[in-house]
Motif scaffolding. Structure first.
Motif, PDB file in Angstrom:
ATOM      1  N   ARG A 194       0.827  -1.214   0.000  1.00 22.44           N
ATOM      2  CA  ARG A 194       0.000   0.000   0.000  1.00 22.44           C
ATOM      3  C   ARG A 194       0.864   1.269   0.000  1.00 22.44           C
ATOM      4  O   ARG A 194       0.579   2.227  -0.708  1.00 22.44           O
ATOM      5  CB  ARG A 194      -0.908  -0.050   1.231  1.00 22.44           C
ATOM      6  CG  ARG A 194      -1.805   1.134   1.405  1.00 22.44           C
ATOM      7  CD  ARG A 194      -2.590   1.019   2.725  1.00 22.44           C
ATOM      8  NE  ARG A 194      -3.394   2.178   2.936  1.00 22.44           N
ATOM      9  CZ  ARG A 194      -4.711   2.202   2.791  1.00 22.44           C
ATOM     10  NH1 ARG A 194      -5.356   1.111   2.439  1.00 22.44           N
ATOM     11  NH2 ARG A 194      -5.382   3.311   3.002  1.00 22.44           N
ATOM     12  N   THR A 195       1.926   1.276   0.797  1.00 26.71           N
ATOM     13  CA  THR A 195       2.805   2.443   0.881  1.00 26.71           C
ATOM     14  C   THR A 195       3.437   2.730  -0.473  1.00 26.71           C
ATOM     15  O   THR A 195       3.500   3.881  -0.908  1.00 26.71           O
ATOM     16  CB  THR A 195       3.891   2.232   1.955  1.00 26.71           C
ATOM     17  OG1 THR A 195       3.245   1.981   3.203  1.00 26.71           O
ATOM     18  CG2 THR A 195       4.805   3.426   2.077  1.00 26.71           C
TER      19      THR A 195
ATOM     20  N   ALA B  18       2.244   1.867  -3.396  1.00 22.62           N
ATOM     21  CA  ALA B  18       1.175   2.332  -4.290  1.00 22.62           C
ATOM     22  C   ALA B  18       0.877   3.806  -4.055  1.00 22.62           C
ATOM     23  O   ALA B  18       0.760   4.589  -5.012  1.00 22.62           O
ATOM     24  CB  ALA B  18      -0.089   1.499  -4.079  1.00 22.62           C
ATOM     25  N   LYS B  19       0.790   4.200  -2.807  1.00 26.51           N
ATOM     26  CA  LYS B  19       0.496   5.599  -2.509  1.00 26.51           C
ATOM     27  C   LYS B  19       1.635   6.510  -2.980  1.00 26.51           C
ATOM     28  O   LYS B  19       1.389   7.609  -3.480  1.00 26.51           O
ATOM     29  CB  LYS B  19       0.202   5.779  -1.022  1.00 26.51           C
ATOM     30  CG  LYS B  19      -1.145   5.185  -0.654  1.00 26.51           C
ATOM     31  CD  LYS B  19      -1.550   5.518   0.753  1.00 26.51           C
ATOM     32  CE  LYS B  19      -2.972   5.012   0.969  1.00 26.51           C
ATOM     33  NZ  LYS B  19      -3.591   5.568   2.131  1.00 26.51           N
TER      34      LYS B  19
ATOM     35  N   TRP C 120     -10.376   1.290  -3.523  1.00 25.47           N
ATOM     36  CA  TRP C 120      -9.883   0.546  -2.363  1.00 25.47           C
ATOM     37  C   TRP C 120     -10.994  -0.362  -1.852  1.00 25.47           C
ATOM     38  O   TRP C 120     -12.061   0.093  -1.459  1.00 25.47           O
ATOM     39  CB  TRP C 120      -9.381   1.493  -1.277  1.00 25.47           C
ATOM     40  CG  TRP C 120      -8.080   2.100  -1.678  1.00 25.47           C
ATOM     41  CD1 TRP C 120      -7.886   3.287  -2.311  1.00 25.47           C
ATOM     42  CD2 TRP C 120      -6.789   1.509  -1.526  1.00 25.47           C
ATOM     43  NE1 TRP C 120      -6.543   3.476  -2.571  1.00 25.47           N
ATOM     44  CE2 TRP C 120      -5.848   2.404  -2.091  1.00 25.47           C
ATOM     45  CE3 TRP C 120      -6.325   0.322  -0.966  1.00 25.47           C
ATOM     46  CZ2 TRP C 120      -4.488   2.140  -2.107  1.00 25.47           C
ATOM     47  CZ3 TRP C 120      -4.959   0.059  -0.984  1.00 25.47           C
ATOM     48  CH2 TRP C 120      -4.064   0.955  -1.552  1.00 25.47           C
TER      49      TRP C 120
ATOM     50  N   GLN D 138      -8.416  -2.108   3.529  1.00 25.52           N
ATOM     51  CA  GLN D 138      -7.152  -1.461   3.864  1.00 25.52           C
ATOM     52  C   GLN D 138      -5.954  -2.029   3.095  1.00 25.52           C
ATOM     53  O   GLN D 138      -4.889  -1.418   3.071  1.00 25.52           O
ATOM     54  CB  GLN D 138      -6.880  -1.569   5.372  1.00 25.52           C
ATOM     55  CG  GLN D 138      -7.833  -0.768   6.218  1.00 25.52           C
ATOM     56  CD  GLN D 138      -7.643   0.725   6.003  1.00 25.52           C
ATOM     57  OE1 GLN D 138      -6.532   1.233   6.019  1.00 25.52           O
ATOM     58  NE2 GLN D 138      -8.731   1.434   5.773  1.00 25.52           N
ATOM     59  N   GLU D 139      -6.137  -3.195   2.468  1.00 24.82           N
ATOM     60  CA  GLU D 139      -5.001  -3.875   1.845  1.00 24.82           C
ATOM     61  C   GLU D 139      -5.084  -4.021   0.331  1.00 24.82           C
ATOM     62  O   GLU D 139      -4.052  -4.087  -0.334  1.00 24.82           O
ATOM     63  CB  GLU D 139      -4.850  -5.275   2.451  1.00 24.82           C
ATOM     64  CG  GLU D 139      -4.591  -5.245   3.937  1.00 24.82           C
ATOM     65  CD  GLU D 139      -4.577  -6.626   4.527  1.00 24.82           C
ATOM     66  OE1 GLU D 139      -3.564  -6.961   5.161  1.00 24.82           O
ATOM     67  OE2 GLU D 139      -5.551  -7.374   4.343  1.00 24.82           O
TER      68      GLU D 139
ATOM     69  N   ALA E 224      -6.665  -2.928  -3.524  1.00 32.20           N
ATOM     70  CA  ALA E 224      -7.297  -1.925  -4.386  1.00 32.20           C
ATOM     71  C   ALA E 224      -7.263  -2.454  -5.811  1.00 32.20           C
ATOM     72  O   ALA E 224      -6.416  -3.285  -6.169  1.00 32.20           O
ATOM     73  CB  ALA E 224      -6.571  -0.591  -4.294  1.00 32.20           C
TER      74      ALA E 224
ATOM     75  N   VAL F 222      -3.515  -3.456  -6.206  1.00 34.45           N
ATOM     76  CA  VAL F 222      -2.615  -3.196  -5.083  1.00 34.45           C
ATOM     77  C   VAL F 222      -2.924  -4.277  -4.056  1.00 34.45           C
ATOM     78  O   VAL F 222      -4.094  -4.581  -3.795  1.00 34.45           O
ATOM     79  CB  VAL F 222      -2.841  -1.796  -4.472  1.00 34.45           C
ATOM     80  CG1 VAL F 222      -1.957  -1.604  -3.246  1.00 34.45           C
ATOM     81  CG2 VAL F 222      -2.583  -0.710  -5.508  1.00 34.45           C
ATOM     82  N   CYS F 223      -1.881  -4.844  -3.494  1.00 38.40           N
ATOM     83  CA  CYS F 223      -2.050  -5.899  -2.497  1.00 38.40           C
ATOM     84  C   CYS F 223      -0.977  -5.722  -1.427  1.00 38.40           C
ATOM     85  O   CYS F 223      -0.065  -4.913  -1.579  1.00 38.40           O
ATOM     86  CB  CYS F 223      -1.928  -7.273  -3.150  1.00 38.40           C
ATOM     87  SG  CYS F 223      -0.258  -7.687  -3.707  1.00 38.40           S
ATOM     88  N   PRO F 224      -1.081  -6.491  -0.340  1.00 39.09           N
ATOM     89  CA  PRO F 224       0.000  -6.439   0.648  1.00 39.09           C
ATOM     90  C   PRO F 224       1.341  -6.846   0.016  1.00 39.09           C
ATOM     91  O   PRO F 224       1.379  -7.552  -0.999  1.00 39.09           O
ATOM     92  CB  PRO F 224      -0.441  -7.472   1.696  1.00 39.09           C
ATOM     93  CG  PRO F 224      -1.933  -7.535   1.556  1.00 39.09           C
ATOM     94  CD  PRO F 224      -2.184  -7.347   0.084  1.00 39.09           C
TER      95      PRO F 224
END
Length: 177
Positions: free
Chosen positions: A119-120, A122-123, A136, A139-140, A142, A151-153
């Protein structure tokens, strides 16, 4: 987003691409300016030089490929186990897999699957101008269906465990419908 050359490890023509923030801290990869295919045994060399984190990343990558629907992806038909696939095919020439350290080049007309690990990361890419419309799901995870982007962990057992690998494989299947 400023055009940065695609840099990473694997098949330069891969349509299955995973993006991570950092490359292995080895001299061999310090000056990458393109996608470099790995040779058999090279994953073991990276693991030996760079430690457990890289071993986990390669293992999770292979486990994910084996969790995918074999009617959509042939990865699990090329080896008898995810371990054998990792050792004999992952990130090698004509494997159709890549691990990239540059931002995704999104083109909705291409049938490329893009997975940003973390996630970090990706952001950070979004803040740098990545033109994605992420929805999203929690929280993990998107998804941007038009760009076939997920987006994944991060690819680590604790963050992307077996249950979450199954979830990610379901999202990939959804991208292809």
């Amino acid at each position: 987003m400023q055009k940065i050359p695609t840099m990473g490890l694997g098949d330069p023509q891969a349509s299955f691409r995973v993006y991570v923030a950092k490359r292995p801290p080895m001299q061999e990869y310090a000056d990458l300016t393109a996608v470099q295919s790995l040779c058999r045994g090279e994953i073991d060399s990276i693991n030996a030089a760079c430690g457990n984190g890289w071993r986990k990343l390669f293992n999770v990558y292979s486990k994910l490929l084996f969790a995918l629907d074999p009617r959509q992806f042939a990865f699990s038909q090329q080896a008898s186990s995810w371990q054998q696939y990792r050792d004999q095919h992952l990130l090698q020439q004509r494997s159709n897999t890549a691990l990239l350290f540059s931002p995704p080049e999104l083109n909705p007309a291409e049938a490329t699957i893009h997975i940003i690990a973390g996630r970090t990361h990706a952001k950070h890419l979004l803040n740098q101008g990545l033109a994605a419309q992420l929805n999203w799901l929690n929280q993990e995870f998107a998804i941007d269906t038009s760009n076939r982007l997920l987006v994944c962990p991060y690819f680590d057992y604790r963050q992307l465990n077996n249950e979450k690998i199954v979830r990610l494989s379901e999202l990939i299947k959804r991208l292809l419908m």
